[in-house]
Scaffold this motif. Structure first.
Motif, short mmCIF file in Angstrom:
data_model
loop_
_atom_site.label_atom_id
_atom_site.label_comp_id
_atom_site.label_asym_id
_atom_site.label_seq_id
_atom_site.Cartn_x
_atom_site.Cartn_y
_atom_site.Cartn_z
N GLY A 147 0.82 -1.20 0.00
CA GLY A 147 0.00 0.00 0.00
C GLY A 147 0.85 1.26 0.00
O GLY A 147 0.55 2.23 -0.71
N ALA A 148 1.94 1.25 0.78
CA ALA A 148 2.84 2.41 0.82
C ALA A 148 3.53 2.61 -0.53
O ALA A 148 3.70 3.75 -0.99
CB ALA A 148 3.89 2.22 1.92
N ALA A 149 3.91 1.51 -1.17
CA ALA A 149 4.57 1.61 -2.48
C ALA A 149 3.62 2.17 -3.53
O ALA A 149 4.00 3.03 -4.34
CB ALA A 149 5.08 0.23 -2.92
N TYR A 150 2.37 1.72 -3.52
CA TYR A 150 1.38 2.26 -4.45
C TYR A 150 1.12 3.73 -4.19
O TYR A 150 0.93 4.53 -5.12
CB TYR A 150 0.07 1.47 -4.35
N ALA A 151 1.11 4.12 -2.91
CA ALA A 151 0.88 5.52 -2.57
C ALA A 151 1.99 6.42 -3.12
O ALA A 151 1.75 7.57 -3.49
CB ALA A 151 0.77 5.69 -1.06
N ASN A 152 3.21 5.87 -3.21
CA ASN A 152 4.34 6.65 -3.72
C ASN A 152 4.31 6.82 -5.23
O ASN A 152 5.03 7.65 -5.78
CB ASN A 152 5.66 5.99 -3.31
N VAL A 153 3.48 6.04 -5.91
CA VAL A 153 3.38 6.16 -7.37
C VAL A 153 2.66 7.45 -7.76
O VAL A 153 2.92 8.02 -8.83
CB VAL A 153 2.66 4.94 -7.97
N LYS A 154 1.74 7.93 -6.91
CA LYS A 154 0.93 9.13 -7.14
C LYS A 154 -0.18 8.88 -8.16
O LYS A 154 -1.34 9.06 -7.89
CB LYS A 154 1.79 10.32 -7.58
N ARG A 155 0.18 8.49 -9.39
CA ARG A 155 -0.84 8.19 -10.39
C ARG A 155 -0.21 7.37 -11.51
O ARG A 155 1.01 7.39 -11.70
CB ARG A 155 -1.48 9.44 -10.95
N VAL A 156 -1.05 6.64 -12.23
CA VAL A 156 -0.61 5.96 -13.46
C VAL A 156 -1.47 6.49 -14.60
O VAL A 156 -2.63 6.87 -14.39
CB VAL A 156 -0.72 4.42 -13.37
#
Length: 228
Positions: A147-156
């Motif tokens: 979840g933290a890693a996905y949050a760091n993506v910001k957007r795709v």
């Protein structure tokens, strides 16, 4: 007496030139065909879904993988991504894929924009649906890391590529457009918990996965060739 002049090996009367010329002609003919043959062999083989070309083979962490299958993942009425499954060798059942040794890759070819909050919400819902209650409780730590890693993506955005890989001895690795996903503190995501990745695979090929997507990833659906 004068010595006879040494015969020119390329003179008409020599038997050598005929063989030599034949050899030279053969080499020339082969050379003329070589560029065509090389280009034919080098031409990449790929399938195409929703305008996304998926190569039949790829290399991940030094290992060659083959395209096991692919399908379109939907969210409601919208097409979210073209999902591809790459394995060391092809398998047609979920159990065989879960037990397969070597690197396994789920590749997401994004078809529309998603924010990090939407990505995280979708992931948590799908993961919880694919895990037993006991498994979900046991995997709270890895779930938080993902979840933290996905949050760091910001957007795709449309055209982005996300690879989610299981690398034996290292763990669950992920990249977004070739850049490693990071968790808390900016550390590279690496979750050495195979059960977490097994549950993640179930989201795509498990009994609760959409039938069309599951059959496509298991290689049970014929995929259109690129250029057809």
């Amino acid at each position: 007496m004068l010595d006879k002049p040494e015969q020119d090996p390329l003179s008409v009367g020599s038997t050598t030139p005929c063989v030599s010329r034949r050899d030279l002609l053969g080499v020339a003919a082969a050379s003329a065909l070589m560029p065509w043959a090389s280009s034919a062999q080098a031409a990449p083989s790929a399938v195409e879904l929703e305008g996304v070309e998926l190569p039949e083979t790829t290399t991940a962490y030094g290992q060659k993988l083959v395209l096991n299958g692919a399908g379109v993942r939907k969210r409601g009425y919208f097409k979210a991504d073209v999902t591809a499954l790459y394995l060391p060798e092809k398998r047609t059942t979920p159990d065989a894929i879960y037990k397969l040794n070597g690197i396994r890759r789920i590749q997401l070819n994004i078809l529309r924009e998603f924010t990090s909050s939407t990505i995280t919400r979708i992931f948590l819902a799908d993961f919880k649906q694919s895990a037993s209650e006991e498994e979900f409780k046991r995997l709270i730590g890895p779930i938080g890391q993902i979840g933290a890693a996905y949050a760091n993506v910001k957007r795709v955005s449309k055209g982005d590529v996300v690879n989610l890989d299981w690398v034996p001895g290292v763990g669950w690795m992920a990249t977004h457009n070739g850049k490693s996903l990071t968790g808390d503190g900016g550390t590279t995501l690496s979750i050495n918990d195979e059960l977490a990745y097994q549950v993640y695979l179930r989201m795509y090929i498990g009994q609760n996965a959409p039938e069309d997507l599951r059959n496509g990833l298991l290689g049970l659906t014929r995929l259109p060739r690129a250029g057809d």
